[in-house]
Design an enzyme around this catalytic site. Structure first.
Site, short mmCIF file in Angstrom:
data_model
loop_
_atom_site.label_atom_id
_atom_site.label_comp_id
_atom_site.label_asym_id
_atom_site.label_seq_id
_atom_site.Cartn_x
_atom_site.Cartn_y
_atom_site.Cartn_z
N SER A 193 5.43 -43.27 -5.03
CA SER A 193 6.39 -42.17 -5.04
C SER A 193 7.79 -42.73 -5.24
O SER A 193 8.11 -43.81 -4.73
CB SER A 193 6.34 -41.42 -3.70
N SER A 194 8.61 -41.98 -5.97
CA SER A 194 10.01 -42.40 -6.17
C SER A 194 10.72 -42.48 -4.83
O SER A 194 11.72 -43.17 -4.69
CB SER A 194 10.72 -41.40 -7.08
N ASP A 232 0.91 -34.37 -6.34
CA ASP A 232 1.59 -33.13 -5.96
C ASP A 232 0.59 -31.99 -6.14
O ASP A 232 0.68 -31.21 -7.10
CB ASP A 232 2.84 -32.95 -6.81
N GLY A 273 0.55 -34.98 -11.96
CA GLY A 273 -0.20 -35.79 -11.01
C GLY A 273 -0.83 -34.95 -9.91
O GLY A 273 -0.22 -33.99 -9.42
N GLU A 274 -2.04 -35.34 -9.50
CA GLU A 274 -2.69 -34.67 -8.36
C GLU A 274 -2.00 -35.03 -7.06
O GLU A 274 -2.23 -34.40 -6.03
CB GLU A 274 -4.18 -35.07 -8.31
N GLY A 302 2.64 -44.58 -11.35
CA GLY A 302 2.03 -43.25 -11.30
C GLY A 302 2.47 -42.43 -12.52
O GLY A 302 1.64 -41.81 -13.21
N HIS A 303 3.77 -42.45 -12.81
CA HIS A 303 4.27 -41.72 -13.99
C HIS A 303 3.69 -42.33 -15.27
O HIS A 303 3.30 -41.62 -16.19
CB HIS A 303 5.80 -41.81 -14.07
P1 AMP Z 1 8.23 -36.57 -10.12
O1 AMP Z 1 9.08 -37.46 -10.97
O2 AMP Z 1 8.09 -37.03 -8.72
O3 AMP Z 1 8.62 -35.12 -10.25
O4 AMP Z 1 6.77 -36.67 -10.72
C1 AMP Z 1 6.51 -36.44 -12.08
C2 AMP Z 1 5.02 -36.35 -12.28
O5 AMP Z 1 4.41 -37.57 -11.88
C3 AMP Z 1 4.39 -35.25 -11.42
O6 AMP Z 1 3.37 -34.60 -12.19
C4 AMP Z 1 3.79 -36.01 -10.27
O7 AMP Z 1 2.69 -35.38 -9.67
C5 AMP Z 1 3.36 -37.30 -10.96
N1 AMP Z 1 3.23 -38.38 -9.99
C6 AMP Z 1 4.13 -38.78 -9.06
N2 AMP Z 1 3.63 -39.77 -8.29
C7 AMP Z 1 2.37 -40.00 -8.76
C8 AMP Z 1 1.32 -40.90 -8.38
N3 AMP Z 1 1.45 -41.75 -7.38
N4 AMP Z 1 0.16 -40.84 -9.07
C9 AMP Z 1 -0.01 -39.95 -10.08
N5 AMP Z 1 0.94 -39.09 -10.50
C10 AMP Z 1 2.12 -39.11 -9.85
#
Ligand code: AMP
Length: 283
Positions: free
Chosen positions: A185-186, A150, A147-148, A36-37
């Site tokens: 998701s992490s 969130d 990412g959408e 995703g990232h």
């Molecule tokens: P985080 O590390 O969880 O803060 O996420 C960092 C970025 O990656 C944020 O903009 C999230 O929305 C995006 N993100 C996380 N999971 C996904 C996913 N499965 N698909 C797309 N974007 C994601």
């Protein structure tokens, strides 16, 4: 790939690109990177000369201490993945580097931030907005990618950029899913084997909600069916499931086909909490 831990070193590097009028794309993350990232990184790379990714587990957006302590930290693997995907610059600041004082941004997101995540994670959005604003000030990107997945976070960032007249263009990117539909998701690593096997029910229920919406069931019927389906096996609890106007994030009480509508959900598992969303009516 260049790695920076100090703000001034990163800024010096980025200034040299800015002088050459090279466009800068920025992808803020909390690390524990997954596909995703990486999709955000790839999108940035396709649209910019330079892509910066930040890895920073932001303490001010965690309303729960245990959640912060348990948040996965996988710096070496993250750097390998970023190198493999040709990311140009990685910023990995310490908490002291990002927070010389513990002052938070003073901004009112109104009703955008009081429901859903805002209701269950008090202070989360102010902490998130504070760090994003700091990161924007440091990197001064042309475009930032979010990412959408969130959905509410993205709406709040768009609102912040508007309110504070920040000259950064915001791009939302589609949610990347496992083959069975579970949003990457992490936090998925905290699922037990059984929970992981059954977690696809979250996305399946959202797809059901999409169909039910098209078939004009009532909002209450759609909500009840989603909650029943997810909670059925006894593994998961729905913390909230809301059907909202995709722009104002306010719950709607009857079906509308004239504005964008989003269904947003948070699900509790034994050790973690997962969020997801789907467009019910994209205009
Ligand atoms: P985080 O590390 O969880 O803060 O996420 C960092 C970025 O990656 C944020 O903009 C999230 O929305 C995006 N993100 C996380 N999971 C996904 C996913 N499965 N698909 C797309 N974007 C994601």
């Amino acid at each position: 790939m260049n790695i920076f831990r100090a703000i001034k070193d990163l800024q010096k590097e980025l200034d040299s690109f800015r002088k050459k009028k090279s466009s800068i794309g920025f992808v803020p993350t909390m690390g524990a990177l997954h596909t995703g990232h990486i999709e955000l990184i790839k999108r940035s790379e396709s649209e910019n000369v330079v892509t910066v990714c930040s890895l920073f587990v932001n303490p001010t957006q965690f309303n729960n201490k245990t959640d912060l302590q348990n948040y996965p930290r996988t710096e070496t693997a993250d750097l390998d993945l970023l190198r493999k995907n040709k990311c140009n610059i990685v910023f990995i600041p310490s908490v002291d580097e990002m927070y010389p004082t513990d002052e938070l941004l003073k901004i009112d997101f109104g009703s955008l931030a009081t429901i859903m995540e805002g209701a269950y994670r008090p202070g989360h959005f102010l902490g998130m907005a504070t760090v994003v604003k700091k990161l924007f000030d440091i990197t001064m990107p042309d475009t930032a990618y979010f990412g959408e997945k969130d959905f509410q976070q993205l709406a709040i960032i768009r609102n912040m950029v508007k309110q504070l007249d920040i000259k950064v263009s915001i791009t939302g990117c589609a949610t990347v899913r496992e083959v069975d539909g579970l949003a990457l998701s992490s936090r998925n690593i905290h699922l037990t084997k059984d929970e992981r096997k059954n977690a696809c029910v979250i996305y399946q229920s959202l797809v059901d909600a999409q169909n039910d919406y098209k078939n004009e069931l009532t909002i209450e019927q759609i909500k009840n069916q989603v909650i029943k389906k997810i909670e059925h096996g006894g593994l998961f609890t729905v913390q909230y499931f809301e059907i909202v106007n995709a722009e104002t994030l306010q719950p709607i009480d009857s079906i509308s086909f004239s504005k964008p509508i989003q269904a947003c959900i948070a699900v509790l598992t034994s050790k973690t909490r997962l969020i997801d969303n789907i467009a019910l009516n994209s205009i």
